[in-house]
Design an enzyme around this catalytic site. Structure first.
Site, PDB file in Angstrom:
ATOM      1  N   GLU A   9      82.207  23.824  -8.674  1.00 20.62           N
ATOM      2  CA  GLU A   9      81.201  24.788  -9.120  1.00 20.62           C
ATOM      3  C   GLU A   9      80.481  25.383  -7.920  1.00 20.62           C
ATOM      4  O   GLU A   9      80.383  24.743  -6.866  1.00 20.62           O
ATOM      5  CB  GLU A   9      80.177  24.043  -9.974  1.00 20.62           C
ATOM      6  CG  GLU A   9      79.787  24.504 -11.310  1.00 20.62           C
ATOM      7  CD  GLU A   9      79.739  25.955 -11.707  1.00 20.62           C
ATOM      8  OE1 GLU A   9      80.084  26.875 -10.923  1.00 20.62           O
ATOM      9  OE2 GLU A   9      79.340  26.191 -12.832  1.00 20.62           O
ATOM     10  N   ASP A  10      79.954  26.584  -8.083  1.00 21.87           N
ATOM     11  CA  ASP A  10      79.149  27.181  -7.015  1.00 21.87           C
ATOM     12  C   ASP A  10      77.742  26.600  -6.993  1.00 21.87           C
ATOM     13  O   ASP A  10      77.202  26.301  -5.948  1.00 21.87           O
ATOM     14  CB  ASP A  10      79.108  28.716  -7.144  1.00 21.87           C
ATOM     15  CG  ASP A  10      78.680  29.186  -8.537  1.00 21.87           C
ATOM     16  OD1 ASP A  10      78.620  28.364  -9.474  1.00 21.87           O
ATOM     17  OD2 ASP A  10      78.422  30.393  -8.684  1.00 21.87           O
TER      18      ASP A  10
ATOM     19  N   ASP B 247      72.191  24.342 -11.594  1.00 22.04           N
ATOM     20  CA  ASP B 247      70.780  24.692 -11.740  1.00 22.04           C
ATOM     21  C   ASP B 247      70.196  23.746 -12.804  1.00 22.04           C
ATOM     22  O   ASP B 247      69.847  22.613 -12.492  1.00 22.04           O
ATOM     23  CB  ASP B 247      70.728  26.179 -12.130  1.00 22.04           C
ATOM     24  CG  ASP B 247      69.323  26.734 -12.260  1.00 22.04           C
ATOM     25  OD1 ASP B 247      68.388  26.147 -11.720  1.00 22.04           O
ATOM     26  OD2 ASP B 247      69.162  27.777 -12.918  1.00 22.04           O
TER      27      ASP B 247
ATOM     28  N   LYS C 221      70.221  22.626  -7.243  1.00 21.77           N
ATOM     29  CA  LYS C 221      68.757  22.806  -7.307  1.00 21.77           C
ATOM     30  C   LYS C 221      68.192  21.589  -8.034  1.00 21.77           C
ATOM     31  O   LYS C 221      68.008  21.628  -9.263  1.00 21.77           O
ATOM     32  CB  LYS C 221      68.414  24.066  -8.106  1.00 21.77           C
ATOM     33  CG  LYS C 221      68.831  25.370  -7.463  1.00 21.77           C
ATOM     34  CD  LYS C 221      68.331  26.524  -8.346  1.00 21.77           C
ATOM     35  CE  LYS C 221      68.772  27.862  -7.826  1.00 21.77           C
ATOM     36  NZ  LYS C 221      68.396  28.956  -8.769  1.00 21.77           N
TER      37      LYS C 221
ATOM     38  N   PHE D 271      65.780  31.810  -6.749  1.00 22.68           N
ATOM     39  CA  PHE D 271      66.988  32.531  -7.145  1.00 22.68           C
ATOM     40  C   PHE D 271      67.710  33.054  -5.901  1.00 22.68           C
ATOM     41  O   PHE D 271      67.124  33.730  -5.069  1.00 22.68           O
ATOM     42  CB  PHE D 271      66.662  33.683  -8.098  1.00 22.68           C
ATOM     43  CG  PHE D 271      67.900  34.224  -8.743  1.00 22.68           C
ATOM     44  CD1 PHE D 271      68.460  33.591  -9.850  1.00 22.68           C
ATOM     45  CD2 PHE D 271      68.548  35.332  -8.216  1.00 22.68           C
ATOM     46  CE1 PHE D 271      69.631  34.057 -10.419  1.00 22.68           C
ATOM     47  CE2 PHE D 271      69.724  35.816  -8.782  1.00 22.68           C
ATOM     48  CZ  PHE D 271      70.266  35.169  -9.889  1.00 22.68           C
TER      49      PHE D 271
HETATM   50  P1  IMP Z   1      72.943  25.925 -15.221  1.00 29.34           P
HETATM   51  O1  IMP Z   1      73.713  25.807 -16.503  1.00 29.34           O
HETATM   52  O2  IMP Z   1      71.477  26.184 -15.478  1.00 29.34           O
HETATM   53  O3  IMP Z   1      73.140  24.770 -14.279  1.00 29.34           O
HETATM   54  O4  IMP Z   1      73.393  27.268 -14.530  1.00 29.34           O
HETATM   55  C1  IMP Z   1      74.586  27.380 -13.917  1.00 29.34           C
HETATM   56  C2  IMP Z   1      74.977  28.812 -13.732  1.00 29.34           C
HETATM   57  O5  IMP Z   1      73.835  29.668 -13.582  1.00 29.34           O
HETATM   58  C3  IMP Z   1      75.753  28.943 -12.443  1.00 29.34           C
HETATM   59  O6  IMP Z   1      77.119  28.767 -12.671  1.00 29.34           O
HETATM   60  C4  IMP Z   1      75.380  30.330 -11.987  1.00 29.34           C
HETATM   61  O7  IMP Z   1      76.274  31.263 -12.540  1.00 29.34           O
HETATM   62  C5  IMP Z   1      74.007  30.591 -12.541  1.00 29.34           C
HETATM   63  N1  IMP Z   1      72.906  30.406 -11.550  1.00 29.34           N
HETATM   64  C6  IMP Z   1      72.002  29.413 -11.494  1.00 29.34           C
HETATM   65  N2  IMP Z   1      71.135  29.575 -10.478  1.00 29.34           N
HETATM   66  C7  IMP Z   1      71.514  30.712  -9.862  1.00 29.34           C
HETATM   67  C8  IMP Z   1      71.018  31.412  -8.696  1.00 29.34           C
HETATM   68  O8  IMP Z   1      70.052  31.039  -8.010  1.00 29.34           O
HETATM   69  N3  IMP Z   1      71.693  32.549  -8.362  1.00 29.34           N
HETATM   70  C9  IMP Z   1      72.763  33.019  -9.067  1.00 29.34           C
HETATM   71  N4  IMP Z   1      73.258  32.394 -10.154  1.00 29.34           N
HETATM   72  C10 IMP Z   1      72.637  31.256 -10.550  1.00 29.34           C
END
Ligand code: IMP
Ligand code: MG
Length: 179
Positions: free
Chosen positions: A102-103, A106, A134, A155
């Site tokens: 994964e990139d 969050d 994060k 962000f």
């Molecule tokens: P999560 O489900 O909240 O962990 O979010 C994961 C997805 O949100 C990632 O795969 C990203 O596509 C997007 N995302 C979360 N934080 C950022 C950020 O700071 N910049 C850009 N995309 C983000």
């Protein structure tokens, strides 16, 4: 400060390409240590992790397979929490060693959802690699086995990460400038 503008928002340089490449080296070194003599299936999560996956894979000493999954949850700057599977796995996963790439993690909801889906396919093992984590934002209890860089709850864009589809191509990572 070096900045980029996407739509009407300004982002300032936060992590240089050099810092990023060093973090990729470190993750690759750990995988090379842990996957000697294995032939895992890498599942790269689209779209964001395409650049990281490409950089990471070229540093791996062991042979491996590659497949992709795509889910959508994000709208603009905040996660909607709603996940939709857009590209599923058509690989046979049963009994295989899986590495999810994964990139960014969050809230962790996307990763939790992916792990559930993959686990249902009965792999021999699953490990998670995320380039960015994060920790302050992560709400779910999930073990991230390999982390490139930990960042605060800001962000960011670049190195595959986007703001509403833009900004993925930068070699550096930029942080939203708040005023
Ligand atoms: P999560 O489900 O909240 O962990 O979010 C994961 C997805 O949100 C990632 O795969 C990203 O596509 C997007 N995302 C979360 N934080 C950022 C950020 O700071 N910049 C850009 N995309 C983000
Ligand atoms: Mg995204």
């Amino acid at each position: 400060m070096k900045t980029v503008t996407l739509y009407n928002k300004t982002f300032g340089l936060y992590l240089s390409a050099e810092q990023i490449q060093q973090a990729v080296d470190e993750v690759a070194a750990k995988l090379n240590r842990d996957y000697v003599d294995k032939q895992p299936l890498i599942i790269s999560i689209l779209n964001g992790s395409f650049i990281f996956t490409a950089d990471l894979m070229r540093r791996l000493d062991f042979t491996c397979y590659l497949s992709f999954m795509k889910l959508a949850s994000y709208r603009g700057l905040e996660s909607s929490g709603q996940l939709k599977m857009l590209v599923g796995l058509n690989e046979n996963v049963k009994g295989r060693d899986v590495i999810i790439v994964e990139d960014i993690v969050d809230s962790g909801l996307t990763m939790q959802h992916i792990v559930e889906q993959v686990n249902a396919l009965e792999p021999a093992s699953i490990r998670i690699v995320t380039f960015i984590h994060k920790p302050e934002a992560t709400k779910v209890d999930i073990k991230l086995d390999y982390i490139g860089i930990e960042v605060p709850n800001d962000f960011i864009v670049g190195y595959g990460l986007d703001y509403d589809g833009l900004g993925r191509q930068y070699s550096d990572i930029y942080k939203l400038v708040t005023d």
